[in-house]
Write a protein that holds these residues in place. Structure first.
Motif, PDB file in Angstrom:
ATOM      1  N   ASP A 128       0.863  -1.185   0.000  1.00 26.97           N
ATOM      2  CA  ASP A 128       0.000   0.000   0.000  1.00 26.97           C
ATOM      3  C   ASP A 128       0.900   1.235   0.000  1.00 26.97           C
ATOM      4  OD1 ASP A 128       0.085   1.424   2.717  1.00 26.97           O
ATOM      5  OD2 ASP A 128      -0.343  -0.631   3.356  1.00 26.97           O
ATOM      6  N   PRO A 129       0.379   2.390  -0.404  1.00 26.59           N
ATOM      7  CA  PRO A 129       1.211   3.590  -0.579  1.00 26.59           C
ATOM      8  C   PRO A 129       1.986   4.025   0.665  1.00 26.59           C
ATOM      9  CG  PRO A 129      -0.917   3.903  -1.633  1.00 26.59           C
ATOM     10  CD  PRO A 129      -1.004   2.607  -0.866  1.00 26.59           C
ATOM     11  N   THR A 130       1.493   3.733   1.856  1.00 28.58           N
ATOM     12  CA  THR A 130       2.196   4.170   3.063  1.00 28.58           C
ATOM     13  C   THR A 130       3.541   3.472   3.224  1.00 28.58           C
ATOM     14  OG1 THR A 130       1.106   2.525   4.473  1.00 28.58           O
ATOM     15  CG2 THR A 130       0.037   4.689   4.273  1.00 28.58           C
ATOM     16  N   GLU A 131       3.684   2.283   2.645  1.00 23.29           N
ATOM     17  CA  GLU A 131       4.942   1.530   2.769  1.00 23.29           C
ATOM     18  C   GLU A 131       6.042   2.079   1.877  1.00 23.29           C
ATOM     19  OE1 GLU A 131       3.112  -2.784   4.064  1.00 23.29           O
ATOM     20  OE2 GLU A 131       3.521  -2.427   1.956  1.00 23.29           O
ATOM     21  N   MET A 132       5.681   2.984   0.968  1.00 25.82           N
ATOM     22  CA  MET A 132       6.685   3.604   0.103  1.00 25.82           C
ATOM     23  C   MET A 132       6.533   5.121   0.081  1.00 25.82           C
ATOM     24  SD  MET A 132       5.360   2.405  -3.586  1.00 25.82           S
ATOM     25  CE  MET A 132       4.463   3.622  -4.499  1.00 25.82           C
ATOM     26  N   ASP A 133       6.046   5.658   1.172  1.00 25.88           N
ATOM     27  CA  ASP A 133       5.900   7.094   1.330  1.00 25.88           C
ATOM     28  C   ASP A 133       7.269   7.775   1.169  1.00 25.88           C
ATOM     29  OD1 ASP A 133       3.992   9.279   2.384  1.00 25.88           O
ATOM     30  OD2 ASP A 133       5.785   9.502   3.643  1.00 25.88           O
ATOM     31  N   LEU A 134       7.274   9.021   0.751  1.00 27.40           N
ATOM     32  CA  LEU A 134       8.527   9.755   0.561  1.00 27.40           C
ATOM     33  C   LEU A 134       9.361   9.785   1.833  1.00 27.40           C
ATOM     34  CD1 LEU A 134      10.341  11.304  -1.354  1.00 27.40           C
ATOM     35  CD2 LEU A 134       9.058  13.379  -0.799  1.00 27.40           C
ATOM     36  N   GLU A 135       8.723   9.845   2.992  1.00 23.67           N
ATOM     37  CA  GLU A 135       9.460   9.838   4.258  1.00 23.67           C
ATOM     38  C   GLU A 135      10.217   8.523   4.448  1.00 23.67           C
ATOM     39  OE1 GLU A 135      10.043  12.477   6.199  1.00 23.67           O
ATOM     40  OE2 GLU A 135       8.946  13.539   4.644  1.00 23.67           O
ATOM     41  N   VAL A 136       9.642   7.410   4.003  1.00 25.27           N
ATOM     42  CA  VAL A 136      10.306   6.105   4.076  1.00 25.27           C
ATOM     43  C   VAL A 136      11.549   6.123   3.192  1.00 25.27           C
ATOM     44  CG1 VAL A 136      10.063   3.634   3.572  1.00 25.27           C
ATOM     45  CG2 VAL A 136       8.148   4.890   4.595  1.00 25.27           C
ATOM     46  N   ILE A 137      11.415   6.691   2.005  1.00 25.66           N
ATOM     47  CA  ILE A 137      12.553   6.796   1.071  1.00 25.66           C
ATOM     48  C   ILE A 137      13.663   7.649   1.695  1.00 25.66           C
ATOM     49  CG2 ILE A 137      13.272   7.722  -1.173  1.00 25.66           C
ATOM     50  CD1 ILE A 137      11.561   5.261  -1.542  1.00 25.66           C
ATOM     51  N   LYS A 138      13.288   8.798   2.241  1.00 23.39           N
ATOM     52  CA  LYS A 138      14.276   9.690   2.860  1.00 23.39           C
ATOM     53  C   LYS A 138      15.018   8.997   3.995  1.00 23.39           C
ATOM     54  CE  LYS A 138      11.920  14.035   1.841  1.00 23.39           C
ATOM     55  NZ  LYS A 138      11.149  15.167   2.404  1.00 23.39           N
TER      56      LYS A 138
END
Length: 142
Positions: A128-138
């Motif tokens: 789901d999108p929360t697992e690859m949120d921009l904050e996760v990437i950062k």
């Protein structure tokens, strides 16, 4: 060459476009799709150097699996200096709402496909999108 586990080959275009993203910075992201009829992984979409992470996320289908690579640029600071860096993320998008067959094919092809794309720094598996949120990437890029 076909992937022994799933029978999926990797198109030459996949490797070519990934090289252009990695070395020439010609793209910010690439979305790859498995074409079951052709029995191969192909390039579905790519975003230019000015594309955003939001553009990348929006290019992923809501109810189907895809692979994606995203070239994340950030400024690294060590307390004294700061410098521009870039990390390439491989994202295996497999939403809960996608077909079971698609999930199985993408899961069984992932490792062989990743090996074809030499230069990936990090991998994310997202349902789901929360697992690859921009904050996760950062956070992963730090």
């Amino acid at each position: 060459m076909a992937n022994a586990a799933s029978g999926m080959a990797v198109s030459d275009e996949c490797k070519l476009k990934f090289g252009e993203l990695q070395r020439k910075k010609a793209f910010r992201f690439i979305v790859f799709k498995i074409d079951e009829k052709l029995q191969q992984i192909t390039v579905e979409k790519h975003g230019g150097p000015d594309a955003t992470y939001e553009d990348f996320v929006a290019s992923l289908p809501e109810n189907d699996c895809r692979y994606g690579v995203y070239d994340f640029e950030f400024t690294s600071e060590d307390g004294v200096t700061s410098c521009q860096k870039s990390k390439i993320f491989f994202i295996a998008w497999s939403p809960d709402t996608s077909r079971v067959r698609a999930k199985m094919i993408y899961a069984s092809s992932k490792e062989v496909f990743k090996r074809e794309l030499n230069g990936i720094h990090y991998e994310l598996q997202a349902t789901d999108p929360t697992e690859m949120d921009l904050e996760v990437i950062k956070e992963r890029a730090k």
